[in-house]
Design an enzyme around this catalytic site. Structure first.
Site, PDB file in Angstrom:
ATOM      1  N   GLN A   1      -5.457   8.576   3.335  1.00  0.00           N
ATOM      2  CA  GLN A   1      -4.987   7.872   2.144  1.00  0.00           C
ATOM      3  C   GLN A   1      -6.111   7.243   1.353  1.00  0.00           C
ATOM      4  OE1 GLN A   1      -2.741   5.060   4.717  1.00  0.00           O
ATOM      5  NE2 GLN A   1      -3.538   3.444   3.375  1.00  0.00           N
TER       6      GLN A   1
ATOM      7  N   HIS B   1       2.604  -1.328   7.936  1.00  0.00           N
ATOM      8  CA  HIS B   1       1.972  -0.002   7.845  1.00  0.00           C
ATOM      9  C   HIS B   1       3.001   1.079   8.171  1.00  0.00           C
ATOM     10  CE1 HIS B   1      -1.174   2.886   7.596  1.00  0.00           C
ATOM     11  NE2 HIS B   1      -1.230   3.156   8.884  1.00  0.00           N
TER      12      HIS B   1
ATOM     13  N   CYS C   1       0.304   4.349   2.352  1.00  0.00           N
ATOM     14  CA  CYS C   1       0.784   4.864   3.638  1.00  0.00           C
ATOM     15  C   CYS C   1       2.253   5.258   3.573  1.00  0.00           C
ATOM     16  CB  CYS C   1       0.551   3.837   4.739  1.00  0.00           C
ATOM     17  SG  CYS C   1       1.335   2.227   4.431  1.00  0.00           S
TER      18      CYS C   1
END
Length: 489
Positions: A294, A436, A300
């Site tokens: 990324q 995340h 993400c």
């Protein structure tokens, strides 16, 4: 569990809550100069965020403040230029390196919306050598190269850092009251030399290199504390993120919006069927594309969702395609591009757009661009999206039957994760601090330790060739709280 809390606070390992950034502004207004009085509150918020987690004797104080402001959606966006004074630190209980007073020049972007401030960007460096980006300059021939080349090279371990079974004794004191080893700084110089060589780091000046080395040392001490408290088989230490402050790492690579869970509501599907087989790995069964990166973008959420859709399309259509994350970054108007997003919103965006293009047709840039989606290039579509069970046994059974799962976790310790099965203490990796998004691709056991196999989006030079292994069956790091999947009919 409560008995752990004083120890965790003492070690500085308990995570602090961070407010979510404001929504991406549509039709942003022009910047306007702002008075110091108007900038005082956002500057104070930025300072408090900068100082978060630092001991009292190591905190900076506010110097000069200037900046500008503009309307952003339903709130305000401040762009600040601030000087911070880092006071001399002489307390050995606080300072890992003897440092003198230092003035930093910081660029902050702070949003204010619905009565809350949020830090969107932080970039700090020595006042006369302002750094670019996150503080790491890539390139050759920088003045700092002489400093780096001059660092002593002395072996730290017989096998470290390449042997994945390292069992060396601690390099660092686990308690601030423990004395530093006599050769501490020499060993740190050697380890820092290994880091910059391995990850091709260069710094613009000697002062910048010294500053990054002090961050690196503090990070290594923190990694060892995390190591000492981990109940799994994971090893923590040098990674490509080892010269970033916690705030830099969180701002650039993580996604604080996930903990808000304010996305589109999805239908809950409970798995009813055969129990999970003892192990399963979709990498061995053709449903997983290569590990992606990324970059310096909090996208993400897009990688987690495209990974899931790739697997669903493969299982229904028999064709494994690498799909475009950039399409979601650019064209999902509900999520916030590199500032974060939610998988539930991303599924909705895919349906609204009409599908996803491939990586080849809509390549990844790692920053927000004008949407260039073309319906004629759509290769994959989805019909719906569903939320999955919080029961890990049911998740395993669903995964084995239906494909990789989009999940979101608390990324505690991942900045320093090297390999093995991570199993942090629950207070350190709370389910309430999800930040995340990743992809669950399989599960199994290593030496009787149950694990989830998780595809990350930080490239193959992180973790186990880009993968993270997390303890299974204990709800570790909230692995089971935000599981979802697209539906392809």
């Amino acid at each position: 569990m409560a008995s752990w809390l004083p120890l965790l606070w003492l070690l500085g390992l308990l995570p602090a809550a961070t407010p979510a950034p404001s929504p991406r502004d549509a039709g942003a207004q022009a910047w306007e100069p702002a008075s110091p009085e108007l900038l005082r509150r956002p500057a104070r918020f930025a300072l408090d965020t900068y100082n978060r987690g630092l001991a009292a004797g190591a905190r900076a104080v506010l110097g000069t403040v200037s900046g500008r402001v503009r309307q952003a959606g339903r709130g305000l966006l401040y762009s600040l230029k601030v000087t911070l004074e880092e006071l001399p630190c002489t307390d050995p209980m606080v300072c890992q390196l003897p440092v003198s007073k230092k003035t930093l020049l910081c660029s902050f972007e702070v949003s204010y919306e619905l009565g809350k401030h949020a830090l969107l960007k932080q970039d700090c460096g020595p006042v006369d050598t302002k750094m670019k980006g996150a503080g790491i300059a890539q390139g050759c021939g920088d003045p700092g190269s002489d400093f780096i080349q001059g660092l002593s090279v002395i072996s730290l371990f017989q096998s470290y850092p390449d042997d994945k079974n390292e069992t060396s004794s601690p390099l660092f004191p686990l308690s601030d009251r423990d004395p530093l080893p006599q050769d501490f700084y020499v060993r740190m110089a050697s380890l820092f030399k290994y880091f910059i060589t391995t990850y091709n780091r260069t710094y613009k000046t000697e002062e910048e290199a010294q500053w990054r080395m002090s961050i690196f040392i503090n990070n290594m001490i923190k990694a060892q504390k995390i190591q000492a408290l981990d109940r799994g088989t994971a090893q923590y230490g040098v990674t490509k993120f080892s010269d970033l402050t916690e705030e830099e790492f969180r701002t650039i690579y993580l996604n604080p919006l996930l903990k808000e869970e304010l996305g589109k509501k999805m239908r809950l599907v409970k798995f009813v069927g055969d129990p999970a087989p003892p192990e399963w790995d979709w990498r061995k069964n053709g449903a997983v594309t290569k590990v992606k990166n990324q970059g310096m973008c909090g996208s993400c959420w897009a990688f987690s969702v495209t990974g899931n859709v790739e697997g669903q399309w493969f299982l229904k259509r028999g064709d494994l395609l690498s799909l475009s994350e950039q399409e979601l970054v650019d064209c999902d108007t509900v999520d916030k591009a590199c500032m974060g997003g939610l998988p539930s919103n991303a599924y909705s965006a895919i349906k609204t757009l009409g599908g996803l293009e491939t990586e080849d047709d809509y390549s990844y840039s790692g920053h927000l661009q004008t949407c260039s989606f073309s319906a004629q290039k759509v290769k994959v579509y989805i019909n719906d999206s569903v939320e999955l069970s919080h029961n890990e046994q049911e998740l395993a059974a669903w995964l084995a039957k239906n494909g990789p799962i989009s999940i979101a976790i608390n990324a505690f310790g991942m900045q320093f994760y090297r390999h093995g099965i991570s199993h942090p203490l629950r207070p350190l990796c709370s389910r309430w601090f999800i930040d995340h998004a990743v992809l669950l691709v399989g599960y199994g056991n290593r030496s009787d330790v149950p694990f989830w196999a998780i595809k990350n989006s930080w490239g193959t030079d992180w973790g186990e060739e880009g993968y993270y292994y997390l303890h299974r069956g204990s709800g570790a790091c909230g692995v089971n709280v935000m599981a979802s999947s697209a539906v392809v009919n």
